[in-house]
Design a protein around this motif. Structure first.
Motif, PDB file in Angstrom:
ATOM      1  N   PHE A  77       0.845  -1.183   0.000  1.00  0.00           N
ATOM      2  CA  PHE A  77       0.000   0.000   0.000  1.00  0.00           C
ATOM      3  C   PHE A  77       0.879   1.231   0.000  1.00  0.00           C
ATOM      4  O   PHE A  77       1.963   1.250   0.582  1.00  0.00           O
ATOM      5  CB  PHE A  77      -0.921   0.018   1.232  1.00  0.00           C
ATOM      6  CG  PHE A  77      -1.972  -1.036   1.212  1.00  0.00           C
ATOM      7  CD1 PHE A  77      -3.212  -0.790   0.641  1.00  0.00           C
ATOM      8  CD2 PHE A  77      -1.728  -2.288   1.753  1.00  0.00           C
ATOM      9  CE1 PHE A  77      -4.190  -1.776   0.614  1.00  0.00           C
ATOM     10  CE2 PHE A  77      -2.704  -3.271   1.735  1.00  0.00           C
ATOM     11  CZ  PHE A  77      -3.931  -3.002   1.165  1.00  0.00           C
ATOM     12  N   ARG A  78       0.381   2.265  -0.650  1.00  0.00           N
ATOM     13  CA  ARG A  78       1.077   3.542  -0.690  1.00  0.00           C
ATOM     14  C   ARG A  78       0.496   4.446   0.392  1.00  0.00           C
ATOM     15  O   ARG A  78      -0.722   4.624   0.465  1.00  0.00           O
ATOM     16  CB  ARG A  78       0.889   4.193  -2.067  1.00  0.00           C
ATOM     17  CG  ARG A  78       1.725   5.440  -2.276  1.00  0.00           C
ATOM     18  CD  ARG A  78       1.420   6.047  -3.637  1.00  0.00           C
ATOM     19  NE  ARG A  78       1.674   5.112  -4.717  1.00  0.00           N
ATOM     20  CZ  ARG A  78       2.876   4.886  -5.242  1.00  0.00           C
ATOM     21  NH1 ARG A  78       3.930   5.515  -4.763  1.00  0.00           N
ATOM     22  NH2 ARG A  78       3.021   4.040  -6.234  1.00  0.00           N
ATOM     23  N   LEU A  79       1.339   4.982   1.232  1.00  0.00           N
ATOM     24  CA  LEU A  79       0.896   5.875   2.280  1.00  0.00           C
ATOM     25  C   LEU A  79       0.499   7.222   1.702  1.00  0.00           C
ATOM     26  O   LEU A  79       1.019   7.648   0.675  1.00  0.00           O
ATOM     27  CB  LEU A  79       2.010   6.072   3.319  1.00  0.00           C
ATOM     28  CG  LEU A  79       2.518   4.792   3.998  1.00  0.00           C
ATOM     29  CD1 LEU A  79       3.687   5.120   4.924  1.00  0.00           C
ATOM     30  CD2 LEU A  79       1.402   4.125   4.781  1.00  0.00           C
ATOM     31  N   GLY A  80      -0.442   7.879   2.351  1.00  0.00           N
ATOM     32  CA  GLY A  80      -0.867   9.185   1.885  1.00  0.00           C
ATOM     33  C   GLY A  80      -2.120   9.109   1.047  1.00  0.00           C
ATOM     34  O   GLY A  80      -2.801   8.094   0.964  1.00  0.00           O
ATOM     35  N   ARG A  81      -2.439  10.179   0.358  1.00  0.00           N
ATOM     36  CA  ARG A  81      -3.733  10.301  -0.299  1.00  0.00           C
ATOM     37  C   ARG A  81      -3.893   9.413  -1.514  1.00  0.00           C
ATOM     38  O   ARG A  81      -5.002   9.113  -1.927  1.00  0.00           O
ATOM     39  CB  ARG A  81      -3.972  11.767  -0.704  1.00  0.00           C
ATOM     40  CG  ARG A  81      -4.317  12.663   0.479  1.00  0.00           C
ATOM     41  CD  ARG A  81      -4.613  14.066   0.049  1.00  0.00           C
ATOM     42  NE  ARG A  81      -3.403  14.762  -0.395  1.00  0.00           N
ATOM     43  CZ  ARG A  81      -3.401  16.000  -0.870  1.00  0.00           C
ATOM     44  NH1 ARG A  81      -4.512  16.678  -0.990  1.00  0.00           N
ATOM     45  NH2 ARG A  81      -2.264  16.574  -1.232  1.00  0.00           N
ATOM     46  N   SER A 129       8.064  -3.971  -7.997  1.00  0.00           N
ATOM     47  CA  SER A 129       9.441  -4.279  -7.640  1.00  0.00           C
ATOM     48  C   SER A 129       9.466  -4.830  -6.231  1.00  0.00           C
ATOM     49  O   SER A 129       8.654  -4.450  -5.397  1.00  0.00           O
ATOM     50  CB  SER A 129      10.285  -2.996  -7.710  1.00  0.00           C
ATOM     51  OG  SER A 129      11.537  -3.206  -7.103  1.00  0.00           O
ATOM     52  N   ARG A 130      10.393  -5.713  -5.949  1.00  0.00           N
ATOM     53  CA  ARG A 130      10.489  -6.266  -4.604  1.00  0.00           C
ATOM     54  C   ARG A 130      11.085  -5.243  -3.641  1.00  0.00           C
ATOM     55  O   ARG A 130      11.019  -5.423  -2.435  1.00  0.00           O
ATOM     56  CB  ARG A 130      11.334  -7.533  -4.616  1.00  0.00           C
ATOM     57  CG  ARG A 130      10.679  -8.674  -5.359  1.00  0.00           C
ATOM     58  CD  ARG A 130      11.510  -9.926  -5.268  1.00  0.00           C
ATOM     59  NE  ARG A 130      11.650 -10.389  -3.913  1.00  0.00           N
ATOM     60  CZ  ARG A 130      10.746 -11.121  -3.282  1.00  0.00           C
ATOM     61  NH1 ARG A 130       9.613 -11.435  -3.883  1.00  0.00           N
ATOM     62  NH2 ARG A 130      10.944 -11.515  -2.049  1.00  0.00           N
ATOM     63  N   ARG A 131      11.640  -4.134  -4.173  1.00  0.00           N
ATOM     64  CA  ARG A 131      12.195  -3.111  -3.308  1.00  0.00           C
ATOM     65  C   ARG A 131      11.070  -2.244  -2.751  1.00  0.00           C
ATOM     66  O   ARG A 131      10.166  -1.848  -3.457  1.00  0.00           O
ATOM     67  CB  ARG A 131      13.166  -2.245  -4.115  1.00  0.00           C
ATOM     68  CG  ARG A 131      13.824  -1.137  -3.302  1.00  0.00           C
ATOM     69  CD  ARG A 131      14.917  -0.478  -4.133  1.00  0.00           C
ATOM     70  NE  ARG A 131      14.347   0.114  -5.337  1.00  0.00           N
ATOM     71  CZ  ARG A 131      13.838   1.342  -5.398  1.00  0.00           C
ATOM     72  NH1 ARG A 131      13.797   2.093  -4.321  1.00  0.00           N
ATOM     73  NH2 ARG A 131      13.364   1.822  -6.538  1.00  0.00           N
ATOM     74  N   THR A 132      11.127  -1.946  -1.458  1.00  0.00           N
ATOM     75  CA  THR A 132      10.135  -1.081  -0.838  1.00  0.00           C
ATOM     76  C   THR A 132      10.554   0.369  -1.031  1.00  0.00           C
ATOM     77  O   THR A 132      11.651   0.771  -0.645  1.00  0.00           O
ATOM     78  CB  THR A 132      10.007  -1.376   0.672  1.00  0.00           C
ATOM     79  OG1 THR A 132       9.615  -2.732   0.829  1.00  0.00           O
ATOM     80  CG2 THR A 132       8.968  -0.472   1.314  1.00  0.00           C
ATOM     81  N   ARG A 133       9.690   1.156  -1.649  1.00  0.00           N
ATOM     82  CA  ARG A 133       9.984   2.556  -1.908  1.00  0.00           C
ATOM     83  C   ARG A 133       9.514   3.408  -0.740  1.00  0.00           C
ATOM     84  O   ARG A 133       8.642   2.999   0.021  1.00  0.00           O
ATOM     85  CB  ARG A 133       9.283   3.009  -3.197  1.00  0.00           C
ATOM     86  CG  ARG A 133       9.699   2.233  -4.445  1.00  0.00           C
ATOM     87  CD  ARG A 133       8.992   2.787  -5.672  1.00  0.00           C
ATOM     88  NE  ARG A 133       9.422   2.108  -6.881  1.00  0.00           N
ATOM     89  CZ  ARG A 133       8.882   0.998  -7.360  1.00  0.00           C
ATOM     90  NH1 ARG A 133       7.883   0.425  -6.695  1.00  0.00           N
ATOM     91  NH2 ARG A 133       9.317   0.441  -8.462  1.00  0.00           N
ATOM     92  N   PRO A 134      10.085   4.611  -0.603  1.00  0.00           N
ATOM     93  CA  PRO A 134       9.616   5.514   0.455  1.00  0.00           C
ATOM     94  C   PRO A 134       8.114   5.766   0.325  1.00  0.00           C
ATOM     95  O   PRO A 134       7.601   5.928  -0.782  1.00  0.00           O
ATOM     96  CB  PRO A 134      10.415   6.796   0.198  1.00  0.00           C
ATOM     97  CG  PRO A 134      11.650   6.336  -0.529  1.00  0.00           C
ATOM     98  CD  PRO A 134      11.204   5.184  -1.378  1.00  0.00           C
ATOM     99  N   GLY A 135       7.421   5.770   1.452  1.00  0.00           N
ATOM    100  CA  GLY A 135       5.985   6.025   1.412  1.00  0.00           C
ATOM    101  C   GLY A 135       5.147   4.794   1.137  1.00  0.00           C
ATOM    102  O   GLY A 135       3.947   4.903   0.924  1.00  0.00           O
TER     103      GLY A 135
END
Length: 248
Positions: A19-23, A37-43
């Motif tokens: 899930f993407r944090l924020g709106r 991608s298996r990499r977790t991005r900021p947010g």
């Protein structure tokens, strides 16, 4: 894992959903077409990651874990409400979703109209709806309210109606999310008896609950989720003992 029996009802392999944090919430269309991608991005955070298990037809599975550990997300993935970012969920047969029970009902339509609409949306034929209509109304104890707009029902009436409709579906897999925590004792007892009947008919139960008594009553096997991962897949007693020990 307990001994398997029957053919597969639910296959889950390498399951992950983020899930993407924020709106922006879940994902944009760009995200969907770009792939994951298996990499977790900021947010972002992973609600589930690398979860695998198989449910056999006729099994009764209890899913346990603290709030926010991915239980309801897993149920929605099995129901087809959410799509995974990694891995797959394969469901062999239709599902009767006893989750977010009052969703999908139309406030301005009467009880009678909502029964026909909701049952039809779940795939019940007009003939089947007509045959089961009286039983649905009797179970919900709404005989005097059949021509009342849904929006005028009390919350308890709405829950009784929704459970009554969904529990009449012929789908082989029953998904339950804390629904037995609502309603008065008489209604809960009626729900228990109905679920017992469905299990006796070799239905598959996938049950998310914090109620240890309900889990021990209905389930023979458990899945323990923590931080989005599957900690333990074993008999329900062993799973509950481990969960209680970890959270003492």
């Amino acid at each position: 894992m307990p001994a398997e029996h029957g053919q597969a009802a639910i296959d889950v392999e390498g399951l992950g959903v983020r899930f993407r944090l924020g709106r922006r919430g879940r994902r944009s269309f760009k995200d969907l077409f770009a792939g994951s991608s298996r990499r977790t991005r900021p947010g972002e955070f992973w609600a589930l990651r690398e979860v695998s298990f198989r449910v056999r037809q006729g099994e009764a599975i209890g899913v346990v874990g603290r709030n926010g550990q991915g239980k309801s997300t897993l149920l929605k993935l099995v129901a087809g409400v959410l799509l995974p970012d990694e891995g797959h969920v394969r469901v062999h047969g239709g599902v009767a979703p006893l989750i977010e029970l009052t969703g999908g009902f139309v406030g301005d339509l009467t009880v009678r109209e909502n029964v026909k609409l909701t049952a039809g949306l779940h795939g019940m034929s007009r003939t089947a709806v007509a045959e089961r209509y009286d039983g649905i109304i009797d179970f919900a104890e709404l005989q005097k309210f059949q021509d009342t707009p849904y929006k005028h029902l009390s919350n308890g009436m709405k829950v009784r109606l929704a459970f009554s409709v969904v529990s009449q579906l012929d789908e082989p897999i029953l998904l339950v999310d804390e629904v037995l925590a609502v309603g008065d004792k008489a209604f809960r007892d009626k729900c228990y008896r109905r679920i017992d009947e469905l299990l006796a008919d070799n239905r598959t139960l996938f049950f998310v609950s914090h109620n240890e008594g309900d889990l021990r009553r209905f389930c023979t096997r458990g899945l323990y989720l923590d931080k989005g991962g599957l900690v333990l897949d074993a008999g329900i007693g062993e799973v509950l003992d481990r969960y209680n020990a970890d959270n003492a």
